[in-house]
Scaffold this motif. Structure first.
Motif, mmCIF file in Angstrom:
data_model
loop_
_atom_site.group_PDB
_atom_site.id
_atom_site.type_symbol
_atom_site.label_atom_id
_atom_site.label_comp_id
_atom_site.label_asym_id
_atom_site.label_seq_id
_atom_site.Cartn_x
_atom_site.Cartn_y
_atom_site.Cartn_z
ATOM 1 N N GLN A 48 1.908 4.309 2.663
ATOM 2 C CA GLN A 48 3.123 3.682 3.157
ATOM 3 C C GLN A 48 2.805 3.075 4.514
ATOM 4 O O GLN A 48 2.118 3.684 5.323
ATOM 5 N N ARG B 255 1.103 9.522 1.094
ATOM 6 C CA ARG B 255 2.024 10.368 0.336
ATOM 7 C C ARG B 255 1.338 10.761 -0.968
ATOM 8 O O ARG B 255 0.704 9.926 -1.598
ATOM 9 N N LYS C 212 4.283 14.082 2.252
ATOM 10 C CA LYS C 212 3.418 13.424 3.230
ATOM 11 C C LYS C 212 2.151 14.246 3.412
ATOM 12 O O LYS C 212 2.204 15.470 3.490
ATOM 13 N N ASN D 223 8.564 -0.210 -4.276
ATOM 14 C CA ASN D 223 8.462 1.004 -3.477
ATOM 15 C C ASN D 223 7.109 1.016 -2.784
ATOM 16 O O ASN D 223 6.069 1.004 -3.447
ATOM 17 N N GLN D 224 7.095 1.006 -1.469
ATOM 18 C CA GLN D 224 5.877 1.055 -0.646
ATOM 19 C C GLN D 224 5.000 -0.188 -0.792
ATOM 20 O O GLN D 224 3.803 -0.147 -0.519
ATOM 21 N N ALA E 244 2.418 -2.032 1.989
ATOM 22 C CA ALA E 244 1.040 -1.577 2.223
ATOM 23 C C ALA E 244 0.012 -2.534 1.628
ATOM 24 O O ALA E 244 -1.161 -2.490 2.000
ATOM 25 N N VAL F 143 9.396 -1.173 4.326
ATOM 26 C CA VAL F 143 8.218 -0.487 3.793
ATOM 27 C C VAL F 143 7.941 -0.929 2.358
ATOM 28 O O VAL F 143 6.857 -0.702 1.831
ATOM 29 N N ASN F 144 8.907 -1.604 1.736
ATOM 30 C CA ASN F 144 8.793 -1.945 0.322
ATOM 31 C C ASN F 144 8.255 -3.338 0.034
ATOM 32 O O ASN F 144 7.811 -3.600 -1.082
#
Length: 168
Positions: A18, A45, A59, A129-130, A133, A159-160
């Protein structure tokens, strides 16, 4: 009763990453495994359950690295590989993202006022989702370079996802 085998395979096969802005990181536990990236930090994660509605994870902290005898670099490589396999990057135009309800309509006028006749792209993944990154992925950056054939800006919007804007 089922049991969990506690070896590094757990992290190797289930870790994702993330990306968060440093300001947001202040609220995080300082013992988490992180990787600095520009004005952001990557943290990891480990997914332990997922279905079509949610992804449950914990985490990864330094105690887990010690317990499983692995390094942050290994964790980074595992996380990038897992993200590519489980949640491959998706590149779509801002209009497509708005139509799918992933982005607010406010992004469309920004693109229409651009002097560059190239689309703004949203980088995310199928589960949204995430996905931010993926700006650490060499493959994604090469794809953007080939698409634009010029400089571009990457704006993390959450973050998405990130929005990619051509220079000009």
């Amino acid at each position: 009763a089922s049991s969990i085998s506690l070896d590094s395979k757990i992290l190797r096969e289930n870790t994702i990453m993330q990306l968060m802005h440093h300001d947001a990181e202040a609220d995080l536990n300082s013992d988490l495994v992180t990787r600095p990236f520009m004005d952001c930090s990557v943290f990891y994660r480990c997914v332990f359950n997922e279905d079509e509605d949610e992804v449950c994870s914990f985490k990864v902290d330094n105690a887990a690295l010690d317990f499983f005898h692995c390094t942050e670099e290994e964790l980074f490589q595992w996380a990038m590989n897992n993200m590519r396999k489980k949640y491959p990057p998706v590149m779509m135009t801002v209009e497509e993202a708005v139509a799918q309800g992933l982005m607010p309509q406010a992004y469309i006028p920004l693109q229409k006022t651009s002097r560059v006749n190239k689309p703004f792209y949203v980088i995310t993944n199928p589960v949204h989702n995430q996905g931010a990154a993926y700006i650490l992925s060499t493959e994604v950056l090469l794809r953007l370079t080939n698409e634009y054939q010029s400089n571009f800006y990457i704006m993390p919007t959450s973050v998405n996802e990130v929005v990619v804007v051509p220079e000009g």
